[in-house]
Structures are given as structure tokens and as C-alpha cells.
Design a protein around this motif. Sequence first.
Motif, PDB file in Angstrom:
ATOM      1  N   LEU A  82       2.141  39.711  -0.973  1.00 27.81           N
ATOM      2  CA  LEU A  82       3.589  39.610  -0.873  1.00 27.81           C
ATOM      3  C   LEU A  82       3.984  38.317  -0.158  1.00 27.81           C
ATOM      4  N   ALA A  83       3.225  37.941   0.872  1.00 23.20           N
ATOM      5  CA  ALA A  83       3.499  36.697   1.588  1.00 23.20           C
ATOM      6  C   ALA A  83       3.373  35.490   0.657  1.00 23.20           C
ATOM      7  N   GLN A  84       2.378  35.518  -0.238  1.00 30.24           N
ATOM      8  CA  GLN A  84       2.224  34.421  -1.194  1.00 30.24           C
ATOM      9  C   GLN A  84       3.414  34.341  -2.133  1.00 30.24           C
ATOM     10  N   ALA A  85       3.902  35.497  -2.575  1.00 28.72           N
ATOM     11  CA  ALA A  85       5.064  35.512  -3.467  1.00 28.72           C
ATOM     12  C   ALA A  85       6.300  34.958  -2.760  1.00 28.72           C
ATOM     13  N   VAL A  86       6.483  35.315  -1.493  1.00 27.59           N
ATOM     14  CA  VAL A  86       7.618  34.796  -0.725  1.00 27.59           C
ATOM     15  C   VAL A  86       7.465  33.287  -0.527  1.00 27.59           C
ATOM     16  N   THR A  87       6.237  32.840  -0.224  1.00 29.51           N
ATOM     17  CA  THR A  87       5.986  31.415  -0.034  1.00 29.51           C
ATOM     18  C   THR A  87       6.336  30.625  -1.291  1.00 29.51           C
ATOM     19  N   ASP A  88       5.866  31.106  -2.445  1.00 26.25           N
ATOM     20  CA  ASP A  88       6.138  30.414  -3.709  1.00 26.25           C
ATOM     21  C   ASP A  88       7.636  30.327  -3.968  1.00 26.25           C
ATOM     22  N   ALA A  89       8.342  31.425  -3.719  1.00 27.00           N
ATOM     23  CA  ALA A  89       9.787  31.433  -3.954  1.00 27.00           C
ATOM     24  C   ALA A  89      10.509  30.511  -2.975  1.00 27.00           C
ATOM     25  N   ALA A  90      10.052  30.488  -1.721  1.00 23.90           N
ATOM     26  CA  ALA A  90      10.681  29.611  -0.721  1.00 23.90           C
ATOM     27  C   ALA A  90      10.512  28.140  -1.104  1.00 23.90           C
ATOM     28  N   TRP A  91       9.294  27.762  -1.489  1.00 17.87           N
ATOM     29  CA  TRP A  91       9.057  26.371  -1.882  1.00 17.87           C
ATOM     30  C   TRP A  91       9.889  25.996  -3.100  1.00 17.87           C
ATOM     31  N   ALA A  92      10.076  26.921  -4.012  1.00 19.02           N
ATOM     32  CA  ALA A  92      10.896  26.652  -5.197  1.00 19.02           C
ATOM     33  C   ALA A  92      12.326  26.302  -4.808  1.00 19.02           C
TER      34      ALA A  92
END
Length: 330
Positions: A82-92
Motif C-alpha cells: 500500500l505504501a508503494q501505491a501511495v508513493t507512486d500516486a504522490a510522485w505522479a
Amino acid sequence: MSRPRGATLRDVAVRAGVSTATVSFVLNDSKPVAPETRARVEAALAALDYRMSSSARALRTGRHQAIGLLLPDLANPFFPALAQAVTDAAWAHRHALILASSGSDTATEAEALAALAERADGIIWIPGTESPVHRPTGPAVILDRPSPAFASYDSIAADHHEGGALVAAAFHAQGRRRIGLLAGPASSPSAAGRAEGFLANASGLDIIWHHEVPFALTLPEPACAWLADPRLDGIFAASDVVAIGTLRRLRALGRAVPDDVAVIGFDDIPWAALTEPPLTTIRQPVDALGRSAVETLLARIAAPTAPVVHHRLAVTLIERASTSASGHVA
């Protein structure tokens, strides 16, 4: 030897053929910029390897361009995913992510929330307890564990109740009737929702036993007696981690899965497809959860007084070999 001078805002403006104000608008997303102009500015930023000082940005705009994420722990494989998914969305969205873990300790959670509030524009929070000693006063979104205790915050979660209902339907379809429920901690809103959804749709099933267990691979010692019950032909484990621990215990007891006992988990962590047998489970839409959490938080930052929103995302039953594809004769 003096350190080489980095590119300045003016350098970027000259290269792109625009004003420094336009470069600032692009960097901070503070005003609309024509697509062709934005493209020229972004090309100049890349060519000159321009890096804005985060402290300078914060002083000028009051924004850190960073999102905080506070998890209960990092031991459960679901949370790093879940942290990876949040990270990817934040960077986007051109935001960095600052990650913290509370260990489900209220004092640590309070310290982490305070630290994130100083360094991030908003916080995505998976509470470790329903009775925290500190709550965010700035923009925040509750992720995965919505509850009435946090109703004043925006929330994003999978539909845990519906997931429990899907498990009950799967046991019915498989002809499994004598079920054991390894519910997660009652203090966890997500675990409670899964158990409630299952029990509300368990008409026609015989719930032989119902026990709360931690979200951990190692089951409590009494679990040996529970799993050895000869009447048992199905088990719903409130998370994949618990289900994997259950598979291990059943193997040690000499009980075949799924011939003797079917097992269904919840989450669909990467390990779920690698167990022996592969685990039937309820898949949470991890990427969509991360993306929705980030977008909801950014919307809250932009509009602090907007009405609170609560999003529930659909889950899916993923059938694998821990339940019999051809059905079971009760």
C-alpha cells in the motif's frame, strides 16, 4: 575548488523563452500555463537539471510538496504494498512521500503525527488504535481503517463488509457448511467489517467457532485445537498473513487443504499466490486505494472547508487451490 553553481530560475526562464514568473507557476502548479509553454519550461528544467530547494519552496509558498504516510507497522506485507501505491500516486502529482510506522503504539503514533505535520502538507493515516492520544489538526485522510471515531476526516477503504459477504458466498458455492472464523482484532475497523460482512451473510452455515487473532503468521497456541476439530470443513482467515499461518498449522496437523478443509484469506498479498496450495482470497484494489488516498488528500489541501468524503472501493474474490474448484460434498 568552488562548488559548481546550479541552474537558477532565471537560467530556466531564458532557455525556455519565458518569464521567471511563468517558470514559478509551472514549478508550483500555482496558476494555469498553456500546454505548449509548460512543455518548453519542463524541457528547460530537465536540460538544466534544475532542482528547487524544498526549504525555499516551503518558505515562499507555505507548501512542502510532500505527503506524510503513517502506517501501523511494516511487518504485514499488505502495508508495504500500500505504501508503494501511495508513493507512486504522490510522485505522479509531484509530491514526495515521508513514511513513518507507529508499531500500533499510541505514544509513537502521536510523535509520528506531530513530526509529519511539520514536514508534510497533509497526512494519509492508517490508525493503529481507535483511541489515539493525538490527531492531525491539518489536512488528513484515513486509509484502510474507517470508523465512526474518525468520521470527521475524509476516508478511503476497500469495502471490507462486502469482502466478508463474498467469503460467505464462496463457502456456500463450494458446499462448505462447517466454518471456523479467525477474525482479526475487534479493535481494527477493517477486521471488524470483514467479520460483520461474513456473519451477516452466513445463513445456512454452521459457525463452529469464532476467535480473534492478531494479524500475524504465528497463531495463538489454542489454534491447534481449533484447527484439529474434525467437524471443520472451511476456515475464513481475516488476512492473508493469518491464512498462511493457518495453512502451516493445518499441514502440521495432517489436514489436507482443500480436501479436508478449505481456507480463504483477505488482501491478496504477493505471497498468496505462492503458498502451497495457492490461497483463495479477497483482493483489495491496492493501486486504486493509494491513488484515491493521494487525490483525496490533495483535494482536501486545496479546499480545507469542503464537505468530508468517504470512499469505499470494490473488492474481488480470487479463487485459487485452497478451495475446491469442483465443489465439496458436505
